[in-house]
Scaffold this active site. Sequence first.
Site, short mmCIF file in Angstrom:
data_model
loop_
_atom_site.label_atom_id
_atom_site.label_comp_id
_atom_site.label_asym_id
_atom_site.label_seq_id
_atom_site.Cartn_x
_atom_site.Cartn_y
_atom_site.Cartn_z
N GLN A 27 0.56 -1.44 0.35
CA GLN A 27 -0.57 -0.77 0.35
C GLN A 27 1.04 1.42 -0.42
O GLN A 27 0.02 2.43 -0.21
CB GLN A 27 -0.77 0.15 1.05
CG GLN A 27 -2.50 -0.99 1.32
CD GLN A 27 -3.21 -1.03 2.13
OE1 GLN A 27 -3.22 -0.23 3.36
NE2 GLN A 27 -4.08 -1.69 1.75
N TYR A 54 2.59 -11.63 3.87
CA TYR A 54 2.77 -10.22 3.29
C TYR A 54 3.89 -10.00 2.30
O TYR A 54 4.33 -9.46 2.24
CB TYR A 54 3.06 -9.18 4.77
CG TYR A 54 2.48 -9.50 6.02
CD1 TYR A 54 1.35 -10.27 6.14
CD2 TYR A 54 3.13 -9.18 7.39
CE1 TYR A 54 0.88 -10.93 7.60
CE2 TYR A 54 2.32 -9.72 8.69
CZ TYR A 54 1.46 -9.89 8.82
OH TYR A 54 1.12 -10.40 9.72
N TRP A 205 -3.11 -8.16 17.34
CA TRP A 205 -3.33 -7.34 15.82
C TRP A 205 -4.46 -6.83 15.53
O TRP A 205 -5.97 -7.32 16.64
CB TRP A 205 -2.93 -8.43 14.86
CG TRP A 205 -3.45 -9.69 14.37
CD1 TRP A 205 -4.02 -10.56 14.90
CD2 TRP A 205 -5.01 -9.02 13.93
NE1 TRP A 205 -4.70 -11.00 14.57
CE2 TRP A 205 -5.46 -10.74 14.34
CE3 TRP A 205 -5.41 -8.38 13.01
CZ2 TRP A 205 -6.72 -11.15 12.31
CZ3 TRP A 205 -6.38 -8.57 12.19
CH2 TRP A 205 -7.20 -10.18 12.04
N SER A 206 -4.65 -5.46 15.58
CA SER A 206 -6.09 -5.15 14.81
C SER A 206 -6.73 -4.29 15.70
O SER A 206 -8.18 -4.18 16.68
CB SER A 206 -7.14 -5.73 14.60
OG SER A 206 -7.68 -4.55 13.49
N PRO A 207 -6.18 -3.70 16.88
CA PRO A 207 -6.38 -2.76 18.53
C PRO A 207 -7.71 -2.21 17.66
O PRO A 207 -9.12 -1.51 18.95
CB PRO A 207 -5.39 -2.71 19.20
CG PRO A 207 -4.25 -2.21 18.21
CD PRO A 207 -4.82 -3.60 16.93
N LYS A 216 -13.82 7.77 12.31
CA LYS A 216 -13.85 8.42 11.34
C LYS A 216 -14.79 8.16 11.12
O LYS A 216 -15.10 8.59 9.42
CB LYS A 216 -12.69 7.81 11.06
CG LYS A 216 -12.32 7.06 9.91
CD LYS A 216 -11.14 6.53 9.17
CE LYS A 216 -10.37 5.46 9.62
NZ LYS A 216 -9.06 5.02 8.73
N ARG A 228 -9.44 2.67 4.81
CA ARG A 228 -10.10 1.33 4.79
C ARG A 228 -11.25 1.12 3.89
O ARG A 228 -11.56 -0.12 3.62
CB ARG A 228 -9.22 0.50 5.68
CG ARG A 228 -8.78 -0.53 5.66
CD ARG A 228 -9.02 -1.76 6.74
NE ARG A 228 -8.13 -2.86 6.84
CZ ARG A 228 -7.45 -4.50 7.62
NH1 ARG A 228 -8.37 -3.59 8.69
NH2 ARG A 228 -8.39 -5.10 7.61
#
Length: 334
Positions: A27, A54, A205-207, A216, A228
């Site tokens: 990205q 990844y 992960w993804s807290p 937002k 996203r």
Amino acid sequence: MRFRYLGNSGLKISEIIYGNWLTHGSQVENDTAHACVRAALDNGITSFDTADVYANGRAEEVLGEALAGERRESLEVFTKVYWPTGPKGPNDTGLSRKHVLESIDGSLRRLRMDYVDLYQAHRYDVETPLEETMQAFADVVRAGKALYIGVSEWPADRIREAHAMARSLGIQLISSQPQYSMLWRVIEPEVIPACEDLGVSQIVWSPMAGGMLTGKYLPGQQPPAGSRAADEKGGQKAMAGWMRDDVLGAVQRLRPIAEGLGCTMGQLAIAWVLANPNVAGAIVGASRPGQVAENVAASGLVLDEATLGAVDAAIGHVVTDDPAKVAVPEARVA
């Protein structure tokens, strides 16, 4: 930056961990990725998480390039093995001895390092005997290519089995890497109690629930351009489960709580996962350097019982905490 012990070991990690799942090699441009890593280092982060899958290895390469020249002993670097990599042939996936031993060498080559601090099984492999996998991990540790081992998205019973087998082989399984946030609490009923019994920490992960907990996204409105949830290449699908007005409205009720603490909603979300004593660190990513400093500001933000209660009152009715939703081991597809 504050530091915590990882599991029942002597290894300390920064409680904010820089991860490059969705960014490096895909990205963001390399210059930006390097700047984000530099910002992480400048803000006291010493722990970095990646995986061979990844960007099909490119994320490890970019991280290795960005960390080149840093004192290796001052870093804690984590990577993972399981998902298909390379040309994705029949042996380019899973936790077979062949794939584990070949994958660690590939990861070290891409990272430009002699060892990683933590080598993690990215999922449970139902097609390979656990004994074979754990023996391969033990050989990786004895060869000095990894110092400790961990798992990612394993259910509690599998963690118990692997931990017992690791002990019998004389190696340390010290970590579990699950998804965990105010909204996604599926590890609380079973995984966390098991890990507390075993001396295993969570590195989550993804807290911020993929950005949902930054506030937002607003009920009744389209996702902001560039977010996203607006990304048709994959982010939109991943966020679809959260993009409901009941969830969006509940999240907005967190705003006054964050304002009362003098922090952002994202910082509140990170501090919330770190308030769990079984969590050693929260993995955060960044697409620009400024985001790193903002995330690091959550380190040391202590939430009292009243604040934790206010969070539950605001969003408790939209929380997912069903332990059946922990990643279920399934047959892999090569």
